[in-house]
Motif scaffolding. Structure first.
Motif, PDB file in Angstrom:
ATOM      1  N   ILE A 291     -31.653   3.129  38.927  1.00  6.75           N
ATOM      2  CA  ILE A 291     -32.929   2.625  38.407  1.00  6.75           C
ATOM      3  C   ILE A 291     -32.658   1.448  37.474  1.00  6.75           C
ATOM      4  O   ILE A 291     -31.786   1.522  36.606  1.00  6.75           O
ATOM      5  CB  ILE A 291     -33.664   3.723  37.611  1.00  6.75           C
ATOM      6  CG1 ILE A 291     -33.959   4.905  38.515  1.00  6.75           C
ATOM      7  CG2 ILE A 291     -34.946   3.181  36.992  1.00  6.75           C
ATOM      8  CD1 ILE A 291     -34.409   6.132  37.759  1.00  6.75           C
ATOM      9  N   TRP A 292     -33.396   0.369  37.675  1.00  7.44           N
ATOM     10  CA  TRP A 292     -33.284  -0.779  36.754  1.00  7.44           C
ATOM     11  C   TRP A 292     -34.705  -1.232  36.494  1.00  7.44           C
ATOM     12  O   TRP A 292     -35.263  -2.028  37.231  1.00  7.44           O
ATOM     13  CB  TRP A 292     -32.439  -1.884  37.385  1.00  7.44           C
ATOM     14  CG  TRP A 292     -32.184  -3.022  36.462  1.00  7.44           C
ATOM     15  CD1 TRP A 292     -32.940  -4.150  36.322  1.00  7.44           C
ATOM     16  CD2 TRP A 292     -31.113  -3.154  35.526  1.00  7.44           C
ATOM     17  NE1 TRP A 292     -32.398  -4.967  35.369  1.00  7.44           N
ATOM     18  CE2 TRP A 292     -31.277  -4.384  34.860  1.00  7.44           C
ATOM     19  CE3 TRP A 292     -30.024  -2.347  35.184  1.00  7.44           C
ATOM     20  CZ2 TRP A 292     -30.395  -4.830  33.880  1.00  7.44           C
ATOM     21  CZ3 TRP A 292     -29.154  -2.787  34.213  1.00  7.44           C
ATOM     22  CH2 TRP A 292     -29.346  -4.020  33.569  1.00  7.44           C
ATOM     23  N   ASN A 293     -35.323  -0.662  35.476  1.00  9.70           N
ATOM     24  CA  ASN A 293     -36.749  -0.862  35.279  1.00  9.70           C
ATOM     25  C   ASN A 293     -37.052  -1.387  33.883  1.00  9.70           C
ATOM     26  O   ASN A 293     -37.115  -0.630  32.922  1.00  9.70           O
ATOM     27  CB  ASN A 293     -37.484   0.462  35.518  1.00  9.70           C
ATOM     28  CG  ASN A 293     -38.977   0.247  35.629  1.00  9.70           C
ATOM     29  OD1 ASN A 293     -39.518  -0.739  35.111  1.00  9.70           O
ATOM     30  ND2 ASN A 293     -39.657   1.153  36.299  1.00  9.70           N
ATOM     31  N   PRO A 294     -37.243  -2.695  33.758  1.00  7.09           N
ATOM     32  CA  PRO A 294     -37.506  -3.294  32.445  1.00  7.09           C
ATOM     33  C   PRO A 294     -38.852  -2.857  31.867  1.00  7.09           C
ATOM     34  O   PRO A 294     -39.063  -2.995  30.670  1.00  7.09           O
ATOM     35  CB  PRO A 294     -37.519  -4.800  32.722  1.00  7.09           C
ATOM     36  CG  PRO A 294     -36.826  -4.961  34.024  1.00  7.09           C
ATOM     37  CD  PRO A 294     -37.112  -3.724  34.802  1.00  7.09           C
ATOM     38  N   VAL A 295     -39.769  -2.348  32.700  1.00  8.92           N
ATOM     39  CA  VAL A 295     -41.078  -1.943  32.180  1.00  8.92           C
ATOM     40  C   VAL A 295     -40.941  -0.646  31.386  1.00  8.92           C
ATOM     41  O   VAL A 295     -41.430  -0.534  30.267  1.00  8.92           O
ATOM     42  CB  VAL A 295     -42.091  -1.773  33.329  1.00  8.92           C
ATOM     43  CG1 VAL A 295     -43.435  -1.339  32.779  1.00  8.92           C
ATOM     44  CG2 VAL A 295     -42.241  -3.077  34.090  1.00  8.92           C
TER      45      VAL A 295
ATOM     46  N   GLU B 249     -34.439 -14.337  30.111  1.00  2.58           N
ATOM     47  CA  GLU B 249     -35.780 -13.866  29.773  1.00  2.58           C
ATOM     48  C   GLU B 249     -35.790 -12.396  29.362  1.00  2.58           C
ATOM     49  O   GLU B 249     -36.838 -11.761  29.345  1.00  2.58           O
ATOM     50  CB  GLU B 249     -36.753 -14.106  30.934  1.00  2.58           C
ATOM     51  CG  GLU B 249     -36.996 -15.574  31.246  1.00  2.58           C
ATOM     52  CD  GLU B 249     -37.899 -16.285  30.242  1.00  2.58           C
ATOM     53  OE1 GLU B 249     -38.752 -15.644  29.630  1.00  2.58           O
ATOM     54  OE2 GLU B 249     -37.714 -17.504  30.058  1.00  2.58           O
ATOM     55  N   ALA B 250     -34.624 -11.837  29.059  1.00  3.06           N
ATOM     56  CA  ALA B 250     -34.586 -10.457  28.569  1.00  3.06           C
ATOM     57  C   ALA B 250     -35.031 -10.467  27.111  1.00  3.06           C
ATOM     58  O   ALA B 250     -34.387 -11.075  26.264  1.00  3.06           O
ATOM     59  CB  ALA B 250     -33.176  -9.897  28.691  1.00  3.06           C
ATOM     60  N   THR B 251     -36.164  -9.805  26.829  1.00  4.69           N
ATOM     61  CA  THR B 251     -36.732  -9.932  25.492  1.00  4.69           C
ATOM     62  C   THR B 251     -36.496  -8.721  24.598  1.00  4.69           C
ATOM     63  O   THR B 251     -36.416  -8.866  23.396  1.00  4.69           O
ATOM     64  CB  THR B 251     -38.243 -10.209  25.572  1.00  4.69           C
ATOM     65  OG1 THR B 251     -38.793  -9.385  26.589  1.00  4.69           O
ATOM     66  CG2 THR B 251     -38.503 -11.658  25.896  1.00  4.69           C
TER      67      THR B 251
ATOM     68  N   TYR C 227     -32.929  -3.963  26.695  1.00  6.06           N
ATOM     69  CA  TYR C 227     -32.705  -4.756  27.908  1.00  6.06           C
ATOM     70  C   TYR C 227     -31.419  -5.588  27.738  1.00  6.06           C
ATOM     71  O   TYR C 227     -30.504  -5.548  28.572  1.00  6.06           O
ATOM     72  CB  TYR C 227     -33.919  -5.664  28.113  1.00  6.06           C
ATOM     73  CG  TYR C 227     -34.081  -6.281  29.488  1.00  6.06           C
ATOM     74  CD1 TYR C 227     -33.133  -6.104  30.488  1.00  6.06           C
ATOM     75  CD2 TYR C 227     -35.206  -7.040  29.789  1.00  6.06           C
ATOM     76  CE1 TYR C 227     -33.313  -6.672  31.737  1.00  6.06           C
ATOM     77  CE2 TYR C 227     -35.389  -7.609  31.030  1.00  6.06           C
ATOM     78  CZ  TYR C 227     -34.436  -7.430  32.002  1.00  6.06           C
ATOM     79  OH  TYR C 227     -34.615  -8.005  33.235  1.00  6.06           O
TER      80      TYR C 227
ATOM     81  N   SER D 244     -37.374 -17.400  27.158  1.00  5.31           N
ATOM     82  CA  SER D 244     -38.258 -16.776  26.172  1.00  5.31           C
ATOM     83  C   SER D 244     -37.494 -15.841  25.245  1.00  5.31           C
ATOM     84  O   SER D 244     -37.753 -15.798  24.047  1.00  5.31           O
ATOM     85  CB  SER D 244     -39.350 -15.986  26.875  1.00  5.31           C
ATOM     86  OG  SER D 244     -40.096 -16.822  27.710  1.00  5.31           O
ATOM     87  N   GLY D 245     -36.565 -15.066  25.819  1.00  2.26           N
ATOM     88  CA  GLY D 245     -35.813 -14.102  25.013  1.00  2.26           C
ATOM     89  C   GLY D 245     -35.119 -14.793  23.857  1.00  2.26           C
ATOM     90  O   GLY D 245     -35.200 -14.364  22.701  1.00  2.26           O
TER      91      GLY D 245
ATOM     92  N   GLY E 208     -35.726 -13.012  35.258  1.00  2.00           N
ATOM     93  CA  GLY E 208     -36.871 -12.689  34.430  1.00  2.00           C
ATOM     94  C   GLY E 208     -37.683 -13.953  34.229  1.00  2.00           C
ATOM     95  O   GLY E 208     -37.119 -15.009  33.975  1.00  2.00           O
TER      96      GLY E 208
ATOM     97  N   VAL F 274     -45.193   0.568  39.083  1.00  5.04           N
ATOM     98  CA  VAL F 274     -44.319  -0.563  38.748  1.00  5.04           C
ATOM     99  C   VAL F 274     -44.619  -1.135  37.361  1.00  5.04           C
ATOM    100  O   VAL F 274     -43.741  -1.224  36.511  1.00  5.04           O
ATOM    101  CB  VAL F 274     -44.434  -1.683  39.812  1.00  5.04           C
ATOM    102  CG1 VAL F 274     -43.426  -2.778  39.517  1.00  5.04           C
ATOM    103  CG2 VAL F 274     -44.205  -1.126  41.209  1.00  5.04           C
TER     104      VAL F 274
ATOM    105  N   ALA G 158     -46.110  -4.132  34.531  1.00  5.13           N
ATOM    106  CA  ALA G 158     -46.032  -5.574  34.350  1.00  5.13           C
ATOM    107  C   ALA G 158     -44.970  -5.923  33.319  1.00  5.13           C
ATOM    108  O   ALA G 158     -44.886  -5.296  32.268  1.00  5.13           O
ATOM    109  CB  ALA G 158     -47.383  -6.123  33.900  1.00  5.13           C
ATOM    110  N   ASN G 159     -44.146  -6.917  33.635  1.00  4.58           N
ATOM    111  CA  ASN G 159     -43.146  -7.423  32.688  1.00  4.58           C
ATOM    112  C   ASN G 159     -42.568  -8.719  33.234  1.00  4.58           C
ATOM    113  O   ASN G 159     -42.929  -9.146  34.324  1.00  4.58           O
ATOM    114  CB  ASN G 159     -42.033  -6.389  32.489  1.00  4.58           C
ATOM    115  CG  ASN G 159     -41.358  -6.542  31.144  1.00  4.58           C
ATOM    116  OD1 ASN G 159     -41.358  -7.617  30.561  1.00  4.58           O
ATOM    117  ND2 ASN G 159     -40.792  -5.469  30.645  1.00  4.58           N
TER     118      ASN G 159
ATOM    119  N   SER H 165     -39.598  -9.062  34.250  1.00  2.62           N
ATOM    120  CA  SER H 165     -39.018  -8.656  35.522  1.00  2.62           C
ATOM    121  C   SER H 165     -39.332  -7.180  35.678  1.00  2.62           C
ATOM    122  O   SER H 165     -39.449  -6.465  34.690  1.00  2.62           O
ATOM    123  CB  SER H 165     -37.517  -8.941  35.596  1.00  2.62           C
ATOM    124  OG  SER H 165     -36.836  -8.193  34.646  1.00  2.62           O
TER     125      SER H 165
ATOM    126  N   GLN I  17     -39.182  -3.434  38.371  1.00  2.53           N
ATOM    127  CA  GLN I  17     -38.432  -2.782  39.440  1.00  2.53           C
ATOM    128  C   GLN I  17     -39.234  -2.909  40.731  1.00  2.53           C
ATOM    129  O   GLN I  17     -40.156  -2.149  40.985  1.00  2.53           O
ATOM    130  CB  GLN I  17     -38.204  -1.321  39.095  1.00  2.53           C
ATOM    131  CG  GLN I  17     -37.294  -0.652  40.106  1.00  2.53           C
ATOM    132  CD  GLN I  17     -36.794   0.688  39.625  1.00  2.53           C
ATOM    133  OE1 GLN I  17     -37.461   1.377  38.879  1.00  2.53           O
ATOM    134  NE2 GLN I  17     -35.612   1.069  40.050  1.00  2.53           N
TER     135      GLN I  17
END
Lengths: 311, 348
Positions: free
Chosen positions: A57-61, A268-270, A274, B62-63, B162, B184, B186-187, B189, B191
């Motif tokens: 799993i790789w889920n930034p949300v 863009e990893a904020t 992450y 942005s990061g 991202g 899923v 929103a972001n 990036s 999955q």
């Protein structure tokens, strides 16, 4: 007393110290990079533990991260590259040294060295715009037709994916392995080869029993140089691997590698978790590369004992 | 001897002169999002020629922009995805939208040109969820009588890096599809349920061009420049629209900015109005509430004001969408309310 010491000896001492300091830069840098990676990936290590290495799993949300698909992709694309590049480059090197006419050898040899000078982004763009469509149109349908019963060659032929990435990587490491192997073969003394021929050995026998064993250490060194480059290659792979966080049995399916994930997602990893997870991926790559080098040293010593005849 | 003296004079001049010039002119440093970089740098160049204000913008993502404004190493940061109220308040930041972009769908289907294929929100969500797998699916066929749809697998293309574009697109899917929101979200990036990733807008555009039967989402400019087959989309009012600057601007104007939470956290997706394009979004500026240097604060706000009021034509030339005047009013009101130097509001 000081006067009686010759100036050259004093110079020698300084020179020794200077070179020692210079050589210390490498281990200090290594340790520094390792520490820095470890410190910044600590939040991710604490949160995910060992499961980071085997979850997909790789889920930034939801902030759930597992590096399995990236680690898998790095290893598989490297294996594909080595399987293609190693026999090919040894064959080329043998041809250039043993069989080709000097003129041909010189021209082809220079071209191979030029291949090594092409920046990886060029390989990536060429891979995406020229090679991937070629794969989709000709190579993948053919492979699917002949070997389609294997899960390795199933799925729609998109041109991008693990196989294409592996082949591009093979092109990239081929010149390194080939150029060094050729130099090693050239070092085999002609006297040795001529004696073998004189005893009635065929070209194949000379190659297999004299040239290759003689240059074995050098060849293995060349292989690991290629391997190290394949493991860490970023831009070219990012262009053609398909960039999907999944593990698939099919080599036609899109995947990713550690380096491509970092290249894609770092800017863009904020959130801090992450970033930490991405840095942990970097740490994993660092450790994989290190283990490969250790393994290389080990193998080298064993093969040297049982196989090598010279050098 | 003469030569040496001359050299010394020239050297001293070289060292001192730039210092003198810099002392007169203020320098504003900023860092952040890559998507608005082309327009920010054009605006900065033009503004510099008008006022002499020096503006440095590092387009590091942005990061990085958020990290640097938090650490106060830059004067303002820029982010494609808006930051939440909680994050802004915790760090003493204000946030406002600077310029917008529209996201469009592009397809690669034999014989189908720009504007020939119609899609709706549910169909698009089902394609990206992997539930609609073929182009001759009954739902797509029913919507497009007279269009010859091949019995071809749909290859979904998304961004691998991202990006603000992904944030806008996944926010749109989350708004129109509860299933997407739940599975899923929103972001910058996410999955992805399936498909392949391309790096950057150019990567997605390139892969859609290469792979027959593919669909992807890109910033409007890339679809235009590459002459790609954009699709019509159905908006909230039920109208099928072709993407255009006017349609993006209509969406922004119809969005209710006055009700947006602190920091203008508002996605311009699925907005009402017959002319509103359903997928658009703004890119944001982050600034510290409490400024220490009055001259710098004034210069920055003057510069933003100039961009809003005089930068519209330049933005449109680069296929960005300028903020509507109504929104600018709200933004400038928020400056007056929140941005202070030693407790006093900043005049600009």
């Amino acid at each position: 007393m000081a006067k009686s010491t010759p100036a050259t000896s004093k110079g020698d001492t300084y020179f020794t110290r200077l070179t020692a300091i210079c050589s210390m830069i490498t281990p200090i840098l290594m340790a520094g990079i390792f520490l820095e990676l470890a410190i910044h990936s600590w939040p991710a290590i604490k949160k995910f533990g060992f499961s980071f290495l085997y979850t997909q799993i790789w889920n930034p949300v939801t902030e759930q991260y597992g590096g399995a698909s990236s680690i898998y992709g790095t290893l598989v694309s490297t294996v594909i590259a080595m399987v293609i590049a190693v026999p090919l480059s040894i064959a080329i090197a043998l041809f250039l040294v043993e069989l080709a006419r000097p003129g041909v050898s010189k021209v082809v040899g220079t071209m191979i060295e030029l291949l090594a000078a092409i920046p990886s982004i060029i390989y990536g763009m060429w891979g995406m715009f020229v090679f991937a469509p070629f794969m989709a149109k000709y190579v993948q349908p053919a492979l699917h037709g002949v070997l389609g019963f294997l899960p390795l060659f199933q799925g729609p032929p998109m041109g991008l994916g693990m196989l294409t990435a592996g082949i591009i990587l093979a092109f990239m490491i081929l010149p390194f392995i080939c150029a060094i192997t050729r130099d090693v073969f050239q070092l085999v003394p002609n006297v040795v080869k001529e004696s073998a021929h004189g005893m009635g050995a065929t070209t194949w026998e000379v190659t297999y029993k004299v040239t290759i064993p003689y240059g074995l250490v050098g060849i293995i060194g060349a292989l690991f140089l290629g391997l190290g480059r394949a493991l860490g290659e970023t831009m070219a792979v990012t262009f053609v691997i398909g960039n999907a966080h999944n593990i698939s049995a099919s080599l036609f399916a899109p995947g990713n590698s550690i380096a491509s994930t970092l290249a894609n997602e770092f800017t863009e990893a904020t959130t801090s978790m992450y970033i930490s997870s991405l840095i942990e991926l970097g740490l994993v790559l660092f450790i994989i590369t290190y283990l490969v080098q250790v393994l290389a040293q080990f193998l080298l010593r064993r093969m040297y004992k049982s196989w090598s005849v010279g050098l | 001897m003469k030569k040496v003296t001359w050299l010394a004079v020239v050297l001293a001049g070289l060292l001192v002169l730039p210092g003198l010039v810099q002392a007169e002119n203020l320098t504003i440093n900023a860092a952040g999002a890559t998507f608005p970089y082309p327009i920010y740098s054009q605006w900065a160049h033009k503004y510099n020629s008008l006022t002499g204000l020096k503006l440095n913008y590092q387009s590091i993502g942005s990061g990085g922009g958020i990290a640097q404004i938090k650490a106060k190493t830059v004067d303002y940061g820029a982010s494609d995805a808006p930051q939440t109220e909680a994050m802004l308040k915790e760090n003493g930041l204000v946030q406002f939208p600077m310029v917008m972009g529209g996201v469009v769908m592009v397809v690669n289907l034999p014989g189908i040109g720009p504007g020939q294929l119609k899609l709706t929100n549910p169909i698009l969500a089902d394609i990206y969820l992997g539930k609609i797998k073929k182009w001759d699916d009954a739902a797509i066929k029913k919507l497009n009588p007279g269009v010859k749809l091949p019995s071809q697998a749909i290859t979904v293309v998304h961004r691998s890096d991202g990006s603000g574009t992904t944030f806008i697109f996944s926010s749109y899917l989350s708004t129109v599809s509860p299933e997407w929101k739940q599975k899923v979200g929103a972001n910058t990036s996410v999955q992805w349920p399936g498909g392949i990733g391309g790096k950057g807008n150019e990567g997605v555009a390139g892969q859609v061009k290469n792979i027959s039967g593919s669909i992807g989402y890109v910033e409007y400019a890339y679809a235009l420049q590459n002459k790609m087959a954009v699709t019509k989309l159905q908006n909230k009012a039920g109208k099928f629209l072709d993407p255009s600057i006017e349609a993006f601007q209509a969406a922004a104007a119809n969005a209710d900015w006055s009700k947006a939470p602190y920091g203008f956290y508002l996605m311009i997706v699925d907005q009402p109005g017959a002319k509103s394009w359903p997928i658009a979004g703004a890119t944001f500026i982050l600034l510290h509430k409490d400024q220490t240097d009055a001259a710098k604060a004034t210069a920055m706000l003057k510069w933003f004001d100039w961009c809003y009021k005089h930068g519209g034509a330049m933005a449109e030339k680069l296929d960005y969408v300028p903020m509507p005047a109504s929104v600018v009013k709200l933004v400038e009101a928020s400056w007056a309310k929140y941005i202070k130097v030693n407790g006093k509001p900043v005049k600009f």
